[in-house]
Design a protein around this motif. Structure first.
Motif, PDB file in Angstrom:
ATOM      1  N   MET A  19       0.887  -1.212   0.004  1.00  0.00           N
ATOM      2  CA  MET A  19      -0.016   0.084  -0.046  1.00  0.00           C
ATOM      3  C   MET A  19       0.894   1.359   0.028  1.00  0.00           C
ATOM      4  SD  MET A  19      -2.841   1.323   2.657  1.00  0.00           S
ATOM      5  CE  MET A  19      -4.222   0.138   1.945  1.00  0.00           C
ATOM      6  N   GLN A  20       0.547   2.145  -0.873  1.00  0.00           N
ATOM      7  CA  GLN A  20       1.099   3.433  -0.872  1.00  0.00           C
ATOM      8  C   GLN A  20       0.419   4.626   0.047  1.00  0.00           C
ATOM      9  OE1 GLN A  20       1.909   4.457  -4.930  1.00  0.00           O
ATOM     10  NE2 GLN A  20       2.954   2.601  -5.381  1.00  0.00           N
ATOM     11  N   PHE A  21       0.708   5.141   0.904  1.00  0.00           N
ATOM     12  CA  PHE A  21       0.073   6.104   1.677  1.00  0.00           C
ATOM     13  C   PHE A  21       0.270   7.372   1.053  1.00  0.00           C
ATOM     14  CE2 PHE A  21       0.674   2.918   4.825  1.00  0.00           C
ATOM     15  CZ  PHE A  21      -0.510   2.786   5.281  1.00  0.00           C
ATOM     16  N   LYS A  22      -0.996   8.153   0.809  1.00  0.00           N
ATOM     17  CA  LYS A  22      -0.655   9.362   0.025  1.00  0.00           C
ATOM     18  C   LYS A  22      -0.826  10.475   0.988  1.00  0.00           C
ATOM     19  CE  LYS A  22      -3.941   7.912  -3.651  1.00  0.00           C
ATOM     20  NZ  LYS A  22      -5.108   8.298  -4.482  1.00  0.00           N
ATOM     21  N   ALA A  23      -0.025  11.536   0.605  1.00  0.00           N
ATOM     22  CA  ALA A  23       0.095  12.621   1.347  1.00  0.00           C
ATOM     23  C   ALA A  23      -0.442  13.944   0.635  1.00  0.00           C
ATOM     24  CB  ALA A  23       1.672  12.723   1.328  1.00  0.00           C
ATOM     25  N   GLY A  24      -1.706  14.234   1.068  1.00  0.00           N
ATOM     26  CA  GLY A  24      -2.518  15.118   0.331  1.00  0.00           C
ATOM     27  C   GLY A  24      -3.055  14.727  -1.096  1.00  0.00           C
ATOM     28  N   PRO A  25      -3.255  15.741  -1.690  1.00  0.00           N
ATOM     29  CA  PRO A  25      -3.874  15.440  -3.054  1.00  0.00           C
ATOM     30  C   PRO A  25      -2.854  14.815  -3.999  1.00  0.00           C
ATOM     31  CG  PRO A  25      -3.660  17.672  -2.776  1.00  0.00           C
ATOM     32  CD  PRO A  25      -3.178  17.155  -1.647  1.00  0.00           C
ATOM     33  N   LYS A  26      -1.727  15.078  -3.927  1.00  0.00           N
ATOM     34  CA  LYS A  26      -0.477  14.617  -5.067  1.00  0.00           C
ATOM     35  C   LYS A  26      -0.517  13.062  -4.805  1.00  0.00           C
ATOM     36  CE  LYS A  26       2.069  18.671  -5.284  1.00  0.00           C
ATOM     37  NZ  LYS A  26       3.588  19.417  -5.463  1.00  0.00           N
ATOM     38  N   SER A  27      -0.278  12.298  -5.773  1.00  0.00           N
ATOM     39  CA  SER A  27       0.106  10.987  -5.823  1.00  0.00           C
ATOM     40  C   SER A  27       1.422  10.887  -6.588  1.00  0.00           C
ATOM     41  CB  SER A  27      -0.841  10.222  -6.516  1.00  0.00           C
ATOM     42  OG  SER A  27      -1.179  10.565  -7.756  1.00  0.00           O
ATOM     43  N   TYR A  28       2.182   9.916  -6.479  1.00  0.00           N
ATOM     44  CA  TYR A  28       3.501   9.808  -6.973  1.00  0.00           C
ATOM     45  C   TYR A  28       3.610   8.501  -7.743  1.00  0.00           C
ATOM     46  CZ  TYR A  28       4.868  13.977  -4.217  1.00  0.00           C
ATOM     47  OH  TYR A  28       4.636  15.165  -3.793  1.00  0.00           O
ATOM     48  N   LYS A  29       4.133   8.261  -8.655  1.00  0.00           N
ATOM     49  CA  LYS A  29       4.562   6.884  -9.234  1.00  0.00           C
ATOM     50  C   LYS A  29       5.676   6.332  -8.748  1.00  0.00           C
ATOM     51  CE  LYS A  29       3.728   4.325 -12.819  1.00  0.00           C
ATOM     52  NZ  LYS A  29       2.714   3.257 -12.885  1.00  0.00           N
ATOM     53  N   MET A  30       5.294   5.092  -8.110  1.00  0.00           N
ATOM     54  CA  MET A  30       6.191   4.315  -7.434  1.00  0.00           C
ATOM     55  C   MET A  30       6.846   3.225  -8.139  1.00  0.00           C
ATOM     56  SD  MET A  30       6.586   5.700  -3.972  1.00  0.00           S
ATOM     57  CE  MET A  30       7.099   3.996  -3.199  1.00  0.00           C
ATOM     58  N   THR A  31       8.131   2.750  -8.083  1.00  0.00           N
ATOM     59  CA  THR A  31       8.478   1.471  -8.932  1.00  0.00           C
ATOM     60  C   THR A  31       7.759   0.240  -8.320  1.00  0.00           C
ATOM     61  OG1 THR A  31      10.508   1.589  -7.533  1.00  0.00           O
ATOM     62  CG2 THR A  31      10.641   2.794  -9.467  1.00  0.00           C
ATOM     63  N   PRO A  32       7.852  -0.620  -9.163  1.00  0.00           N
ATOM     64  CA  PRO A  32       7.060  -1.816  -8.233  1.00  0.00           C
ATOM     65  C   PRO A  32       7.990  -2.341  -7.354  1.00  0.00           C
ATOM     66  CG  PRO A  32       7.170  -1.866 -10.829  1.00  0.00           C
ATOM     67  CD  PRO A  32       7.718  -0.700 -10.299  1.00  0.00           C
ATOM     68  N   VAL A  33       7.517  -3.035  -6.329  1.00  0.00           N
ATOM     69  CA  VAL A  33       8.413  -3.781  -5.295  1.00  0.00           C
ATOM     70  C   VAL A  33       8.037  -5.296  -5.327  1.00  0.00           C
ATOM     71  CG1 VAL A  33       8.404  -4.125  -2.969  1.00  0.00           C
ATOM     72  CG2 VAL A  33       7.585  -1.771  -3.675  1.00  0.00           C
ATOM     73  N   THR A  34       9.052  -6.010  -5.489  1.00  0.00           N
ATOM     74  CA  THR A  34       8.925  -7.354  -5.741  1.00  0.00           C
ATOM     75  C   THR A  34       9.470  -8.031  -4.440  1.00  0.00           C
ATOM     76  OG1 THR A  34      11.365  -7.349  -6.735  1.00  0.00           O
ATOM     77  CG2 THR A  34       9.536  -7.047  -8.206  1.00  0.00           C
ATOM     78  N   LEU A  35       8.734  -9.412  -4.247  1.00  0.00           N
ATOM     79  CA  LEU A  35       9.536 -10.135  -3.217  1.00  0.00           C
ATOM     80  C   LEU A  35       9.703 -11.659  -3.899  1.00  0.00           C
ATOM     81  CD1 LEU A  35       9.636 -10.616  -0.107  1.00  0.00           C
ATOM     82  CD2 LEU A  35       7.077 -11.412  -0.078  1.00  0.00           C
TER      83      LEU A  35
END
Length: 183
Positions: free
Chosen positions: A1-17
């Motif tokens: 889960m990516q927690f948002k900081a206000g109205p902006k959203s950031y593109k995150m690189t995929p996390v692998t396991l």
């Protein structure tokens, strides 16, 4: 889960396991509490409202002919739990009011009271806690347990005056101060 900081959203690189990409979700249930990416408690309050609806309807159907003492005992056991309510700090008034109304209506239906009878009167006459009293008690209990915890991290967090949890506790226990009147 990516927690948002206000109205902006950031593109995150995929996390692998182990070579498998983890799925990004907007919400997930952790220990029975819904955690959302925008860090609000509306989904968890709605979960509790629906669960209360199911429990209260079951009680009203199965125990309609029982005495009021039995109904009150069942109501306290099944309808006053509000699991994780002491963690609710960020929610809309609409979600919170919907749960409060559901709680009041559950009591009315179980006891066969008129739809528009006074909630404060019905709880006072039954010598049981209102919705607001239950929430206040649960929040005060959590703060007290954290403050007296042997875990130093929890203890420090509970002592912080600027924490959202403490701010919620203050709002529940101290009515807002009205502005002075000018004559």
């Amino acid at each position: 889960m990516q927690f948002k900081a206000g109205p902006k959203s950031y593109k995150m690189t995929p996390v692998t396991l182990c070579g498998t990409a983890l799925k990004v979700v907007q919400k997930f249930k952790y220990l029975g509490h819904w955690v959302t990416e925008n860090m609000t408690d509306n989904d968890d309050i709605e979960r509790e409202r629906r669960a209360l609806c199911v429990r209260s309807n079951m009680l009203a159907r199965r125990f309609a002919r029982c005495s009021n003492e039995v109904k009150l005992t069942l109501f306290k056991a099944y309808c006053q739990t509000f699991y994780t309510c002491n963690l609710w700090v960020s929610f809309t008034q609409r979600a919170y009011s919907a749960l409060r109304v559901q709680y009041n209506n559950a009591f009315r239906v179980l006891f066969g009271l008129p739809r528009y009878c006074s909630a404060s009167t019905m709880f006072a006459e039954a010598h049981t806690d209102s919705f607001d009293a239950i929430i206040r008690k649960r929040c005060a209990s959590l703060v007290d347990r954290l403050r007296h915890s042997p875990n130093s991290i929890l203890n420090v967090l509970a002592q912080r005056w600027d924490s959202p949890m403490f701010a919620r506790w203050v709002r529940l226990h101290a009515p807002p101060v009205a502005a002075p009147r000018r004559f």
